[in-house]
Design an enzyme around this catalytic site. Structure first.
Site, PDB file in Angstrom:
ATOM      1  CG  HIS A  15      37.904  37.852  36.969  1.00 14.31           C
ATOM      2  ND1 HIS A  15      37.569  37.270  38.168  1.00 14.31           N
ATOM      3  CD2 HIS A  15      39.037  37.227  36.554  1.00 14.31           C
ATOM      4  CE1 HIS A  15      38.464  36.326  38.457  1.00 14.31           C
ATOM      5  NE2 HIS A  15      39.359  36.278  37.492  1.00 14.31           N
ATOM      6  CB  CYS A  38      41.361  32.014  38.890  1.00 14.69           C
ATOM      7  SG  CYS A  38      40.785  33.678  39.267  1.00 14.69           S
ATOM      8  N   PRO A  57      43.773  22.942  31.308  1.00 12.64           N
ATOM      9  CG  PRO A  57      45.441  21.651  32.266  1.00 12.64           C
ATOM     10  CD  PRO A  57      44.960  22.162  30.962  1.00 12.64           C
ATOM     11  CD  GLU A  95      42.165  38.035  33.640  1.00  9.27           C
ATOM     12  OE1 GLU A  95      41.570  38.572  34.592  1.00  9.27           O
ATOM     13  OE2 GLU A  95      42.939  37.082  33.792  1.00  9.27           O
TER      14      GLU A  95
END
Ligand SMILES: [Zn+2]
Length: 234
Positions: free
Chosen positions: A198, A152, A149, A195
């Site tokens: 992103h 964000c 799991p 990250e």
């Protein structure tokens, strides 16, 4: 209405002629009335949320001659501040509204107290000191995939299971502009992969196991008759 405004402006102009400071503050106030521009500008002190175009852009490289500048230092400082304020483990610059290729990660010992030993072990979690990388690059070193799991801060209040590689190598520049490399495995490799996405305008929701997508407070919604709020500030 127009007449009223003229009257108002005229009165203020007479009053302002006596003081430059007052004139400047009036101009600011006046502009705020008529501008549609946002007054709260990045770098933010909160996490941008899914839907914000900044989370879908490919972030730009930080130019080499800007890496060790006070502007980039200020952005990095704000990222670390927001990371710690919200008690999370990773942040990318677009999450505070800045479309630049910068990430920061930190897995503090204190996070462990919120998790059972079994979960900590199963997810291959371990401490990671504060790591800031500018213009980072990621290579996969262990292609074994694990599904856990994941949440964000830019998809606040939800989580889902996501497959990630077990091991990665990250390289980039540290905040002084010095080349830096590190190998990560388990949960820290997961943080790095999350990250890095992103920076390319991707979110975990793009490739999650959709059947596991859930509201993290669904039980509280039931026990509190729906009186639950998900804060976007702290
Ligand atoms: Zn995220």
């Amino acid at each position: 209405m127009l007449l009223k405004l003229h009257k108002l402006c005229g009165r203020h102009e007479r009053w302002l002629s006596t003081s430059l400071a007052a004139r400047q503050s009036f101009r600011k106030w006046y502009q705020q009335l008529w501008t549609t521009k946002r007054t709260n500008l990045p770098p933010y002190e909160h996490f941008t949320q899914i839907g914000d175009p900044v989370l879908r852009d490919r972030a730009a490289e930080v130019p080499a001659d800007c890496v060790n500048s006070k502007e980039i230092h200020a952005i990095v400082d704000q990222m670390v501040h927001v990371l710690r304020k919200f008690d999370c483990v990773g942040i990318a610059a677009p999450q505070i509204g800045v479309s630049l290729r910068i990430i920061a990660m930190e897995f503090r010992r204190s996070i462990k107290k919120d998790l059972s030993d079994a979960t900590y072990k199963r997810r291959q979690m371990s401490e990671l000191p504060l790591t800031v990388l500018i213009n980072p690059q990621l290579t996969v070193t262990n292609y074994t995939k694990h599904k856990h799991p994941e949440g964000c801060m830019s998809v606040r209040g939800f989580s889902a299971e996501v497959e990630r590689y077990e091991g990665v190598k990250l390289s980039g520049l540290d905040r002084q502009g010095v080349h830096s490399e590190l190998e990560l495995s388990g949960w820290n490799a997961r943080i790095a992969q999350h990250e890095m996405e992103h920076l390319d305008g991707k979110l975990y929701t793009d490739h999650m196991d959709r059947s596991t997508f859930m509201c993290t407070c669904w039980e509280a919604v039931n026990t509190k008759s729906g009186r639950v709020e998900i804060p976007f500030y702290k």
